[in-house]
Each structure stands twice: as C-alpha cells, then as structure tokens.
Design an enzyme around this catalytic site. Structure first.
Site: not given
Ligand code: GLU
Length: 417
Positions: A103-105
């Site tokens: 995931g990444k933000g």
C-alpha cells in the site's frame, strides 16, 4: 507522451507473467489496486486561513498479508504515482518474503513550506480521514519522501486516540520511545549499501576505492553514501534539490551528512576544498562505477539513459528508471539492482518493528542489523540466481520471484465468494 508510473508497473508485470507462462486469469487481479481512498484534507493555517490538501491511501494488494507502505508528502503526489508506489510495495514485500501486501499514501504538499504546527495538524487530520482503512492488521503506514519518525509519531498517536488506547503496531518508522525499532532510521540505506556490496562481489569489482555517485541526499541517499564511504568506497558526487557537488578524490561524506542534518540546510550552502558544483544531469552521467538514484521516479529515462556511464546502478528510490531506459541500459551492459530489492531494507525493518510491537519486545540494534543482513542476502541471492537461470535482468529476476509468490498466494486463497 506524459509519464505514468503505473504503466511502468503494468508493463513489467506483463513481461514477468509471460515469462512465467501465466494465463491472464492467473494474475488479472494483481493488475488493479484493491482499494483506493481519496481524501480532501482541510488544515487551519497559522494565519487563520484554511487550506485543503489532496491526500490518498491506496492498497494495491492484501493477498499475502496486510497492506504495507509509506506516506509521501510532496507537491507532485497524485493518484497514479501513489498507485505505482503501492504496487511496488506489493512486489517488494514479496521479494524479501515478508508477510505483507502493498500500500502507499501521500499528500500533495510541500512539507518545507509548513510550520511544525501546520504539519502536525495536516498529519493528524489526514490520519483520521484514512483511519477507517488502516490498522495493525489491515494496512500499516511508514515514512517515505517528505515524512519522518516525528510524523509517524503523530500518526500513531492520532490512530491510538481515535481508538481509545495505544496501538504502536499501527505505524512503523516511529520514534524509538514510541516503540520504533533500533536500526529502522538507516535500514533502507543499509540495504542499499549491502546490495552494492553484493553486486560488486558478483562482478569481481572491489567496492573499496570504487567511485560512487548518489542522486538525492534524503534519508536513503545520505545513509547509503555514509555507509558506502565507511566501506571504503569513494563517493565522488552527491546531489539534492539545490544541485550537486563533485570531487574526484572523494567527498568528505561525514561532513556533508553532518551539514545536511540541520533542518533547512541544502547542499548549495556546503563548501569543501577541491569540490566543484554540478547539475543533476552531470551527476547522473558522471564517470563512476556505481550510480545510486535515491530521489524520485523517472530520473533515468529514454532521453538520458544512453549517456549513463556507471557500470552498476543500485536503485535507492522507487521507480527511478523507466521501462524504456531499462532496455537501453540492458543493451549497454549496465547492471541494475532494482528498487524492489535494493531499497527493501526499510520495509524489512518496518516488519521487524511491527513484530516487536505485537509481542511487546525490544530487540537490540545488532540483532536488527544481523536479521536485516540475512534477509537482504537471501533475497539478493534468489534474485541473482533466477536472473542467471533465465538469462534476464535482475529487475526481471526480482519480478519473476515476486509475482510467483503473489500469484501462488492468490491461488491458495481463491477468489471469494
Ligand atoms: N517508504 C518505504 C518504501 O518505499 C518504506 C515502507 C515501509 O517501511 O512500510 O519502501
């Protein structure tokens, strides 16, 4: 044609799937991010005005475990970039075989333009807006470009307050007093140094005395430069957003790092006898043995790849080399250790931090570093072996290994319902 990093991911996955003999059904689900959240984050600025920042949290895959990956604060953050960064995390975690998806933000903001108070309010509001989809067994944020341990501390506190009790395992890369792991701060750079050492050994090129150039002197670049310097390499060129510096005899890297560690200091203000100032292109095209791109995506591309003189590239950044550039480098015989292997040290120690938090244990730095080294050596050897066997690049070797692990897990889980 405008550059879309997610297209890079898909092109590489397609190529790996073909080599593995997969049918489209085998890996169709891997081509799309599982879940995407786009938030508009209002922040009360110090002068009383309100600014709204665009933020994202994207979970590319939770097939092998909870989503895992950093949060980036940078003006260039956009959905396609976060998608690509999330997918790279899936394959990175698979290459080093830790039980996570990817995931990444990110938030489109220049953190240097905010006061500490504004930065904290932005972080807390962003965390509360992504809180419904994160958590120690769902998706665990960590630092990336423009964020650091202090920001992770605010994220951990916000998530904990929303749940009414301390939840250290919700975030990694935290300050040590909050349950951060020894060795996490330098883990990514340490992994880059180790991969540089391993590849030099394979190529029979001594690392001692080898000329190295490092693009980007953030957390990854500066630690890589310092550890390579300690290994006896000659770091001749480094750069940051303000430009680069060069010295054929080797720069005084501890002094450079010391200078940059003061908040707001940039290389443009650094002085050393015998050094000259160079631009970004000059750094990338310098006559060195090892080039370490440790800044952003799309730095080595179709336009400049033909001018790269380094014999070895070790990708400290995520996605610094485009698919087109990869082909040019391969033709020219440049050996490249890919991002999903080379910069995996950070997430490996993030995993160790999460494990320590879940068990309420604290490991000593020597133990963390020894475990990291074991994980990196194992992943490097596996990737190197597959690439040699299939007569392909190390990038393809890494993707063959990673995609196989993800698809295997997907087969066992099946498609629900
Ligand atoms: N942002 C880092 C990366 O790109 C670390 C991610 C993590 O520790 O979860 O690998």
């Amino acid at each position: 044609m405008s550059y879309n990093p997610y297209d890079n991911v898909l092109a590489t996955v397609e190529k790996a799937a073909k080599l593995l003999g997969y049918t489209p059904e085998d890996y169709e689900a891997v081509k799309f991010p599982e879940r995407e959240l786009h938030v508009s984050v209002p922040v009360r600025m110090d002068d009383g005005s309100v600014r709204v920042f665009q933020g994202y949290r994207i979970q590319h895959s939770t097939v092998r475990g909870p989503a895992k990956g950093g949060v980036r604060y940078h003006p260039g953050v956009n959905k396609d970039e976060v998608r690509a960064l999330a997918a790279w995390m899936t394959f990175k975690c698979a290459v080093v075989d830790i039980p996570y998806g990817g995931g990444k933000g990110g938030v489109a903001v220049d953190p240097a333009s905010l006061s500490l108070g504004e930065l904290q309010r932005l972080t807390r509001r962003f965390t509360s807006m992504i809180a419904p989809i994160i958590g120690p067994d769902r998706d665990i944020p960590a630092p990336d470009v423009g964020t650091n341990a202090e920001v992770m501390g605010w994220m951990m506190d916000t998530y904990s307050m929303l749940n009414g009790h301390a939840i250290p395992a919700a975030v990694t890369g935290k300050p040590i007093p909050l349950g951060g792991s020894q060795g996490r701060g330098e883990a990514t750079g340490r992994g880059v140094m180790l991969c540089t050492k391993y590849i030099c050994e394979k190529l029979d090129r001594p690392l001692a005395g080898a000329a190295v150039a490092v693009q980007g002197m953030g957390n990854v670049g500066s630690v890589s430069a310092r550890l390579l310097h300690e290994q006896g390499a000659r770091v001749v060129a480094v750069s940051d957003v303000s430009g680069g510096i060069y010295k054929a005899a080797g720069l005084a890297i501890p002094a450079v790092c010391q200078y940059l560690s003061k908040r707001g200091n940039l290389l443009s203000g650094y002085e050393e006898a015998g050094m000259t100032r160079i631009g970004n292109e000059e750094l990338l095209e310098a006559d060195v043995t090892v080039l370490i791109p440790a800044a952003l995506e799309n730095q080595i591309n179709a336009e400049n790849a033909g001018r790269i003189r380094a014999q070895v590239i070790v990708e400290g950044a995520n996605g610094p080399t485009t698919v087109e550039a990869d082909e040019i480098l391969e033709r020219n015989g440049t050996v490249l250790v890919p991002d999903i292997l080379a910069n995996a040290g950070g997430v490996v120690v993030s995993y160790f931090e999460w494990v320590q938090n879940l068990q309420a244990l604290e490991w000593e730095e020597a133990e963390v570093n020894a475990k990291l080294e074991k994980a990196m050596q194992k992943a490097f050897d596996s990737v190197y072996g597959i690439a040699a066997e299939k007569q392909t690049t190390l990038r393809m070797g890494a993707y063959l290994l990673a995609l196989k692990r993800v698809v295997e897990a997907l087969r066992f889980r099946g498609i629900w319902p």
